[in-house]
Design an enzyme around this catalytic site. Structure first.
Site, PDB file in Angstrom:
ATOM      1  N   ARG A   1       0.821  -1.212   0.000  1.00 43.37           N
ATOM      2  CA  ARG A   1       0.000   0.000   0.000  1.00 43.37           C
ATOM      3  C   ARG A   1       0.857   1.265   0.000  1.00 43.37           C
ATOM      4  O   ARG A   1       0.457   2.286  -0.554  1.00 43.37           O
ATOM      5  CB  ARG A   1      -0.970  -0.022   1.176  1.00 43.37           C
ATOM      6  CG  ARG A   1      -2.120  -1.017   0.940  1.00 43.37           C
ATOM      7  CD  ARG A   1      -2.988  -1.234   2.168  1.00 43.37           C
ATOM      8  NE  ARG A   1      -3.402  -0.041   2.832  1.00 43.37           N
ATOM      9  CZ  ARG A   1      -4.665   0.399   2.931  1.00 43.37           C
ATOM     10  NH1 ARG A   1      -5.644  -0.299   2.383  1.00 43.37           N
ATOM     11  NH2 ARG A   1      -4.952   1.489   3.588  1.00 43.37           N
TER      12      ARG A   1
ATOM     13  N   THR B   1      12.239  -3.208   4.590  1.00 44.55           N
ATOM     14  CA  THR B   1      11.839  -4.047   3.465  1.00 44.55           C
ATOM     15  C   THR B   1      13.059  -4.281   2.572  1.00 44.55           C
ATOM     16  O   THR B   1      13.679  -3.328   2.100  1.00 44.55           O
ATOM     17  CB  THR B   1      10.694  -3.384   2.677  1.00 44.55           C
ATOM     18  OG1 THR B   1       9.626  -3.085   3.578  1.00 44.55           O
ATOM     19  CG2 THR B   1      10.207  -4.268   1.549  1.00 44.55           C
TER      20      THR B   1
ATOM     21  N   SER C   1      -2.852   1.020   8.071  1.00 47.84           N
ATOM     22  CA  SER C   1      -3.674   2.006   7.343  1.00 47.84           C
ATOM     23  C   SER C   1      -3.347   3.447   7.717  1.00 47.84           C
ATOM     24  O   SER C   1      -3.238   4.317   6.849  1.00 47.84           O
ATOM     25  CB  SER C   1      -5.164   1.755   7.572  1.00 47.84           C
ATOM     26  OG  SER C   1      -5.568   0.566   6.931  1.00 47.84           O
TER      27      SER C   1
ATOM     28  N   HIS D   1       3.138  16.118 -12.920  1.00 47.50           N
ATOM     29  CA  HIS D   1       2.232  17.238 -13.207  1.00 47.50           C
ATOM     30  C   HIS D   1       2.925  18.586 -13.000  1.00 47.50           C
ATOM     31  O   HIS D   1       2.566  19.572 -13.645  1.00 47.50           O
ATOM     32  CB  HIS D   1       0.978  17.166 -12.322  1.00 47.50           C
ATOM     33  CG  HIS D   1       0.062  16.045 -12.673  1.00 47.50           C
ATOM     34  ND1 HIS D   1      -0.746  15.431 -11.740  1.00 47.50           N
ATOM     35  CD2 HIS D   1      -0.177  15.406 -13.845  1.00 47.50           C
ATOM     36  CE1 HIS D   1      -1.447  14.480 -12.323  1.00 47.50           C
ATOM     37  NE2 HIS D   1      -1.109  14.442 -13.610  1.00 47.50           N
TER      38      HIS D   1
ATOM     39  N   GLY E   1       7.157   1.788   6.165  1.00 45.45           N
ATOM     40  CA  GLY E   1       6.856   1.893   7.587  1.00 45.45           C
ATOM     41  C   GLY E   1       7.976   1.351   8.444  1.00 45.45           C
ATOM     42  O   GLY E   1       8.432   1.997   9.381  1.00 45.45           O
ATOM     43  N   SER E   2       8.469   0.179   8.098  1.00 45.37           N
ATOM     44  CA  SER E   2       9.530  -0.456   8.885  1.00 45.37           C
ATOM     45  C   SER E   2      10.909   0.096   8.552  1.00 45.37           C
ATOM     46  O   SER E   2      11.808   0.076   9.385  1.00 45.37           O
ATOM     47  CB  SER E   2       9.531  -1.966   8.647  1.00 45.37           C
ATOM     48  OG  SER E   2       9.943  -2.258   7.318  1.00 45.37           O
TER      49      SER E   2
ATOM     50  N   ARG F   1       2.086  13.395  -9.247  1.00 39.39           N
ATOM     51  CA  ARG F   1       1.989  14.832  -8.973  1.00 39.39           C
ATOM     52  C   ARG F   1       3.287  15.558  -9.336  1.00 39.39           C
ATOM     53  O   ARG F   1       3.264  16.668  -9.837  1.00 39.39           O
ATOM     54  CB  ARG F   1       1.634  15.089  -7.509  1.00 39.39           C
ATOM     55  CG  ARG F   1       0.201  14.811  -7.190  1.00 39.39           C
ATOM     56  CD  ARG F   1      -0.748  15.842  -7.840  1.00 39.39           C
ATOM     57  NE  ARG F   1      -2.101  15.551  -7.455  1.00 39.39           N
ATOM     58  CZ  ARG F   1      -3.027  15.050  -8.263  1.00 39.39           C
ATOM     59  NH1 ARG F   1      -2.722  14.777  -9.532  1.00 39.39           N
ATOM     60  NH2 ARG F   1      -4.237  14.820  -7.837  1.00 39.39           N
TER      61      ARG F   1
ATOM     62  N   GLU G   1      -0.108   4.537   6.089  1.00 37.82           N
ATOM     63  CA  GLU G   1      -0.244   4.662   4.640  1.00 37.82           C
ATOM     64  C   GLU G   1      -1.032   5.916   4.259  1.00 37.82           C
ATOM     65  O   GLU G   1      -0.666   6.632   3.318  1.00 37.82           O
ATOM     66  CB  GLU G   1      -0.895   3.395   4.080  1.00 37.82           C
ATOM     67  CG  GLU G   1      -0.025   2.165   4.292  1.00 37.82           C
ATOM     68  CD  GLU G   1      -0.791   0.905   4.643  1.00 37.82           C
ATOM     69  OE1 GLU G   1      -0.124  -0.095   4.953  1.00 37.82           O
ATOM     70  OE2 GLU G   1      -2.042   0.915   4.635  1.00 37.82           O
TER      71      GLU G   1
ATOM     72  N   ASP H   1       1.228  14.789  -0.413  1.00 37.99           N
ATOM     73  CA  ASP H   1       0.365  15.807  -1.022  1.00 37.99           C
ATOM     74  C   ASP H   1       0.671  17.188  -0.443  1.00 37.99           C
ATOM     75  O   ASP H   1       0.705  18.187  -1.173  1.00 37.99           O
ATOM     76  CB  ASP H   1      -1.113  15.470  -0.812  1.00 37.99           C
ATOM     77  CG  ASP H   1      -1.638  14.442  -1.804  1.00 37.99           C
ATOM     78  OD1 ASP H   1      -0.943  14.158  -2.806  1.00 37.99           O
ATOM     79  OD2 ASP H   1      -2.747  13.927  -1.583  1.00 37.99           O
TER      80      ASP H   1
END
Length: 186
Positions: free
Chosen positions: A46, A91, A150, A60, A87-88, A57, A153, A161
């Site tokens: 995710r 990976t 969640s 853009h 997060g960790s 973006r 993420e 953003d």
């Protein structure tokens, strides 16, 4: 609980995580993105979906941006920046990407829960998001009602953003200018 009650709880969690992000780290993140000739974006699962939105973006805005692992992504060079969402911060594939970027002299920016991670130790900037995740040894300050990672993420997506908005302000761009680069073959 109904959807309105869940919405209030989720928004409170997001307010907490986003307002806890260190301002200096956020500024340095934006500076590195702004200064890079090319921005390479990497994440798994995710987090990978979130970073693809950031790459879009940047495109853009007129910034050369790529998603690591796509077939048309070129090689990273010394003047490039690798942005990693993990997060960790552990990976394996993302650790390898970060090590390769550093090997060629590129910069690395990490958005993570774990500022002590393997990637954090080699990153030029670490943006810490205080959220829980089952994959991170370090847990954020907030306990989330949401499943798994969640909150992290969502927070990383919103942080990116917000970074775009900071870049737009620096560059004097608005949505109309950026929309001129929006895909026309959808």
């Amino acid at each position: 609980m109904n959807n309105q009650e869940y919405a209030k709880m989720v928004l409170n969690e997001l307010t907490h995580t986003l307002t806890k992000i260190d301002t200096n780290s956020a500024e340095k993140f934006v500076e590195l993105v702004d200064a890079a000739d090319e921005v390479f974006c990497a994440g798994a699962g995710r987090s990978g979906f979130q970073i693809k939105g950031f790459a879009m973006r940047l495109m853009h805005m007129g910034k050369a941006s790529y998603v690591v692992g796509e077939t048309c992504t070129p090689n990273i060079k010394e003047d490039g920046l690798l942005v990693v969402c993990s997060g960790s911060g552990e990976t394996k594939s993302l650790v390898n990407h970060a090590m390769k970027a550093k090997e060629v002299g590129a910069k690395v920016a990490l958005i993570t829960i774990n500022p002590e991670s393997t990637i954090a130790k080699i990153a030029d900037v670490v943006v810490e998001i205080s959220a829980p995740s089952p994959k991170s040894a370090k847990q954020g300050e907030v306990v989330s009602i949401q499943p798994m990672g969640s909150l992290f993420e969502q927070s990383e997506g919103l942080f990116m953003d917000i970074s775009i908005m900071m870049l737009m302000e620096r560059k004097g761009l608005d949505s109309d200018t950026m929309f001129g680069r929006h895909a026309n073959m959808e």
